[in-house]
Design a protein around this motif. Sequence first.
Motif, PDB file in Angstrom:
ATOM      1  N   VAL A  53       5.177   6.290  16.878  1.00 31.97           N
ATOM      2  CA  VAL A  53       4.638   6.201  15.519  1.00 31.97           C
ATOM      3  C   VAL A  53       4.675   7.567  14.856  1.00 31.97           C
ATOM      4  N   VAL A  54       4.290   8.604  15.603  1.00 36.80           N
ATOM      5  CA  VAL A  54       4.335   9.964  15.063  1.00 36.80           C
ATOM      6  C   VAL A  54       5.761  10.329  14.679  1.00 36.80           C
ATOM      7  N   ARG A  55       6.706  10.045  15.563  1.00 32.37           N
ATOM      8  CA  ARG A  55       8.105  10.360  15.279  1.00 32.37           C
ATOM      9  C   ARG A  55       8.588   9.629  14.017  1.00 32.37           C
ATOM     10  N   ALA A  56       8.244   8.354  13.920  1.00 36.18           N
ATOM     11  CA  ALA A  56       8.678   7.569  12.767  1.00 36.18           C
ATOM     12  C   ALA A  56       8.066   8.090  11.473  1.00 36.18           C
ATOM     13  N   ARG A  57       6.784   8.468  11.524  1.00 40.29           N
ATOM     14  CA  ARG A  57       6.138   9.008  10.322  1.00 40.29           C
ATOM     15  C   ARG A  57       6.789  10.326   9.890  1.00 40.29           C
ATOM     16  N   ALA A  58       7.059  11.187  10.869  1.00 41.39           N
ATOM     17  CA  ALA A  58       7.681  12.473  10.543  1.00 41.39           C
ATOM     18  C   ALA A  58       9.071  12.266   9.959  1.00 41.39           C
ATOM     19  N   GLN A  59       9.846  11.375  10.548  1.00 37.45           N
ATOM     20  CA  GLN A  59      11.184  11.109  10.024  1.00 37.45           C
ATOM     21  C   GLN A  59      11.116  10.507   8.624  1.00 37.45           C
ATOM     22  N   ALA A  60      10.095   9.677   8.382  1.00 38.34           N
ATOM     23  CA  ALA A  60       9.933   9.088   7.059  1.00 38.34           C
ATOM     24  C   ALA A  60       9.645  10.155   6.002  1.00 38.34           C
ATOM     25  N   VAL A  61       8.875  11.191   6.379  1.00 40.88           N
ATOM     26  CA  VAL A  61       8.622  12.295   5.446  1.00 40.88           C
ATOM     27  C   VAL A  61       9.931  12.996   5.101  1.00 40.88           C
ATOM     28  N   LEU A  62      10.747  13.294   6.110  1.00 38.62           N
ATOM     29  CA  LEU A  62      12.031  13.944   5.849  1.00 38.62           C
ATOM     30  C   LEU A  62      12.926  13.066   4.985  1.00 38.62           C
ATOM     31  N   ASP A  63      12.951  11.766   5.280  1.00 37.97           N
ATOM     32  CA  ASP A  63      13.782  10.849   4.500  1.00 37.97           C
ATOM     33  C   ASP A  63      13.326  10.803   3.042  1.00 37.97           C
ATOM     34  N   ALA A  64      12.003  10.781   2.830  1.00 40.51           N
ATOM     35  CA  ALA A  64      11.485  10.737   1.466  1.00 40.51           C
ATOM     36  C   ALA A  64      11.892  11.970   0.678  1.00 40.51           C
ATOM     37  N   LEU A  65      11.952  13.118   1.352  1.00 42.33           N
ATOM     38  CA  LEU A  65      12.315  14.378   0.693  1.00 42.33           C
ATOM     39  C   LEU A  65      13.831  14.604   0.658  1.00 42.33           C
ATOM     40  N   ASP A  66      14.587  13.665   1.235  1.00 43.74           N
ATOM     41  CA  ASP A  66      16.051  13.812   1.336  1.00 43.74           C
ATOM     42  C   ASP A  66      16.428  15.059   2.136  1.00 43.74           C
ATOM     43  N   VAL A  67      15.620  15.393   3.139  1.00 40.04           N
ATOM     44  CA  VAL A  67      15.930  16.506   4.039  1.00 40.04           C
ATOM     45  C   VAL A  67      16.623  15.929   5.268  1.00 40.04           C
ATOM     46  N   ARG A  68      17.852  16.317   5.474  1.00 38.43           N
ATOM     47  CA  ARG A  68      18.611  15.792   6.611  1.00 38.43           C
ATOM     48  C   ARG A  68      18.263  16.571   7.873  1.00 38.43           C
ATOM     49  N   LEU A  69      17.981  15.851   8.953  1.00 37.98           N
ATOM     50  CA  LEU A  69      17.655  16.465  10.239  1.00 37.98           C
ATOM     51  C   LEU A  69      18.889  16.484  11.123  1.00 37.98           C
ATOM     52  N   GLU A  70      19.238  17.674  11.602  1.00 38.61           N
ATOM     53  CA  GLU A  70      20.355  17.836  12.530  1.00 38.61           C
ATOM     54  C   GLU A  70      19.790  18.345  13.856  1.00 38.61           C
TER      55      GLU A  70
END
Length: 286
Positions: A53-70
Amino acid sequence: MNAWAARSPCDPRCVAADAARAPAPRVLRRTAAFGRVVAGALAAPGRLGDPEVVRARAQAVLDALDVRLEHRGGTLGEPGPTGTLVVANHISWLDVIALLAVEPVTMLAKNQVGDWPLVGPLVKRAGTMFIDRDSLRELPGTVARIADRLRAGRSVMVFPQGVTWCYGTGGPFRRAAFQAALDAGAPVRPVTLDYFQRRDPTTVAAFVGEDDFARSLGRVIRAADLRVRVTVHRALPPAPGDRRALAARARAAVAGTPAPPARVPGIRRSAPPPVGLRTPDLWTPG
């Protein structure tokens, strides 16, 4: 602030003023999406105890900001009887979000992080350990708490620079957290964080000096093609020894520089120079 507190020459003047910007309609969509994600996380009952759940929430924040995670390299934790001390350079409040999106671990953060609007309550509910970095009196207790977490099999993430820098790895790594790894017999995992716009390094995500969180968030929301790279390096094995040498080896791995030679009794070596983006604003105290 005591004389031993970590310091950085970086301030808001170091942040890229000419960074490429996203179109206004996209900025509005990001703002709305970020608000929805954070509101949803805060409305969920209880702590965000489930790592997925923590991982999904963090990824959702990045997705909302259009910040791509590499993500380059393996996991943050290392298989074994203890947890792993994960250490990284520190640039932005986004560092915490990016690392939680890679693998949820217990974060060690300064008290002020818990007071940040929107993100502060989110990281509190993710189980972050908060400390007063300016209090030497609290340091032994903090080291003991980290060691206890590691012995219990929980990985702990720390930013041993103790303060944010605009880019790269500036300043020495503080040694206290490494003592916790030695006490617990835990491995140390160096991690490097870098930010890019398109293919170019950028300081637009930096949160430094007396910068305001709202201004920093605004820069991230407006930035075009922002990407955060999380590079996970080979773990340093647990072994009895000198925390100073362990901190220097970890810093060298994070900075991508040769590891310093072993210390020889009776011979003093000067500290390695900072590694990063060398500009007058960044490397000269203002």
